[in-house]
Each structure stands twice: as C-alpha cells, then as structure tokens.
Design an enzyme around this catalytic site. Structure first.
Site, short mmCIF file in Angstrom:
data_model
loop_
_atom_site.label_atom_id
_atom_site.label_comp_id
_atom_site.label_asym_id
_atom_site.label_seq_id
_atom_site.Cartn_x
_atom_site.Cartn_y
_atom_site.Cartn_z
N CYS A 3 0.84 -1.19 0.00
CA CYS A 3 0.00 0.00 0.00
C CYS A 3 0.88 1.26 0.00
O CYS A 3 1.52 1.57 -0.99
CB CYS A 3 -0.98 -0.04 1.16
SG CYS A 3 -2.36 1.12 0.99
N HIS A 62 -3.28 -5.40 1.27
CA HIS A 62 -2.72 -5.68 2.59
C HIS A 62 -2.77 -7.18 2.91
O HIS A 62 -3.70 -7.64 3.58
CB HIS A 62 -3.50 -4.92 3.67
CG HIS A 62 -3.27 -3.45 3.69
ND1 HIS A 62 -2.35 -2.85 4.52
CD2 HIS A 62 -3.83 -2.45 2.98
CE1 HIS A 62 -2.36 -1.53 4.32
NE2 HIS A 62 -3.26 -1.27 3.39
N GLU A 117 -1.12 -8.75 5.09
CA GLU A 117 -0.84 -9.01 6.51
C GLU A 117 -2.10 -9.06 7.37
O GLU A 117 -2.05 -9.55 8.50
CB GLU A 117 0.13 -7.95 7.06
CG GLU A 117 -0.46 -6.58 7.35
CD GLU A 117 -0.65 -5.70 6.12
OE1 GLU A 117 -1.06 -4.54 6.28
OE2 GLU A 117 -0.40 -6.18 4.99
#
Length: 258
Positions: free
Chosen positions: A84, A197, A199
């Site tokens: 990002c 994202h 994660e």
C-alpha cells in the site's frame, strides 16, 4: 545462506500494521525484527515497508535519519517489499495524487503509481484476486484494499503478479474510460510491491514468497554488532502482541496458517 540460519526480515515499524507483518513473517518461517533505528537493519536479509501514509512515513524517515541506510540496504542487495503506502514509497514515479511540492521517495522500483486511485477510506473493499504467486497454484488471494494506490505502468524487467479488473462503476468515475484493469502486485529482482494488505488476512503466501526472496540475499552488514546492541538496548519496548489473531471469513479460499 546456511540452511540452519533463519531468514531475518526487518519491518519498518514507524507506522501502519507492522506488528501484523511481523506475525506473518514468523508464520512464514522467518525471523521478524521491528526497525525504528538504522542500526536495526544489521543482519537483515529483507525489509517490509507497511501501509500507512507515505508522506508521513517519508517525514519520519528523514527526521530519524533512516533514508540513507534504507537506500544503502537496497543498494547492497537486500530484498524490499512495500505494501500500500509502502508501494508508493518504493515507486520511482507518482503520476497522480502526489503531495503539493512533491514528496521524498525511497524509489528503486520502476513503476508509475496513482497515489489515491481507489479513493478515500470509505472506498476500501475486499475481493478475490487472481494472482501469479511464483510456485503457487492455490487459487485467488483474498485482497483487502484500504485507500489504496494503483500501478499505472511498469518498466522493463518488472513482472506483473496481480491485476484488478475495474467494475463498471469505477470505470465511470475515472478519466480514462478505456482503462479496464490496473496493476496491483509486481516483482522486480529483489523488490516486490502490492497495493493491498496481505498481513491482515489469514493467507501467508505473499509472506512466504518474500521470505524465499530474502533467503537468496546476503545479510546486511552496514553496522557493527555493538551498534545493533546499543540500538536495541535504548529502544522503548512495545507490548509484544505474540501471534496476533487474524480474521478468517467464510468465503476465504484456501490458505493455511501455522
């Protein structure tokens, strides 16, 4: 690198979901270290630059004298992955959405980005995204886009790993009505970037790919062991989140967690 040595991944821990990245690095078989001081890059094979706000990230890096060391880490062959805002930070060019007066970038990745292609925070979304993760055939990735940038063009040698097909309503909003899809994941030698994202999903495939990439790199030796020890000793310790829980929804396809 010795088979008995864990791949050490630094996570730039000045903003964004760095703790979640650290947890996924561990799930992917690597060793994670939070990086807030340049000396903490020592011994790292790779570096993750999380999401956040790219201008703020740049200001903090300049104030904390991190830029030179981050560039040296990259120049000496360390693997770097930006997610990002981290993608913006790695890009060579910002075509649209750049801050007035410009903003300092780490650079190195031959791409042109649109800083706020997907709009504001309320335009965030999730989608099952077909991805070309090397060595993987486990199907689409559950991609989460949060006020995300888009890659508009790539240079020679940049491999496209993921593209997002624009829905009709998004195509109606943009100037280029002929634009049907945009690039959201790329890899170029030791550099990788994603608009989304990974994660904050349960899927560790991107982190496993990055740990493998970093495993082919030499450990960074920009500082001596004494400097690393002093940096670690003087650090204000954060609460260790351990193995953070990760949201798993009923439509999520296929990725295992350790």
């Amino acid at each position: 690198m010795s088979g008995n040595t864990k791949v050490k991944i630094g996570v730039l821990a000045i903003q964004g979901s760095f703790a979640e990245h650290c947890a996924h690095v561990r799930r992917a078989g690597g060793e994670a270290v939070e990086v807030r001081k340049a000396e903490q890059l020592s011994g790292c094979h790779g570096l993750i630059i999380p999401g956040g706000e790219s201008t703020t990230m740049a200001n903090i890096c300049r104030r904390w004298n991190l830029f030179d060391s981050l560039r040296d880490f990259q120049a000496k062959g360390g693997a770097v992955w930006g997610t990002c805002a981290g993608l913006i930070f790695l890009a060579e060019r910002i075509n649209r959405g750049a801050k007035e007066g410009g903003q300092e970038l780490l650079g190195g990745l031959d791409v042109t980005v649109d800083r706020n292609f997907f709009g504001s925070q309320i335009d965030s979304f999730e989608t099952n995204l077909p991805c070309k993760i090397p060595g993987d055939d486990n199907g689409p990735f559950r991609a989460i886009f949060i006020r995300a940038p888009a890659i508009l063009s790539v240079g020679d040698g940049v491999e496209v790993l993921g593209e997002y097909v624009l829905p009709a309503e998004k195509r109606a909003e943009i100037d280029d009505k002929a634009l049907e899809k945009i690039i959201v994941a790329v890899k170029s030698k030791r550099l990788m970037a994603t608009s989304f994202h990974p994660e904050i999903t349960a899927d560790t495939r991107w982190h496993k790919l990055f740990v493998e990439m970093a495993g082919d790199c030499e450990a960074y030796v920009g500082f001596g062991e004494d400097a690393v020890a002093k940096a670690t000793a003087s650090e204000i310790r954060l609460v260790d989140p351990g193995k953070l829980p990760v949201f798993v929804d009923s439509v999520f396809a296929g990725a295992a967690m350790d």
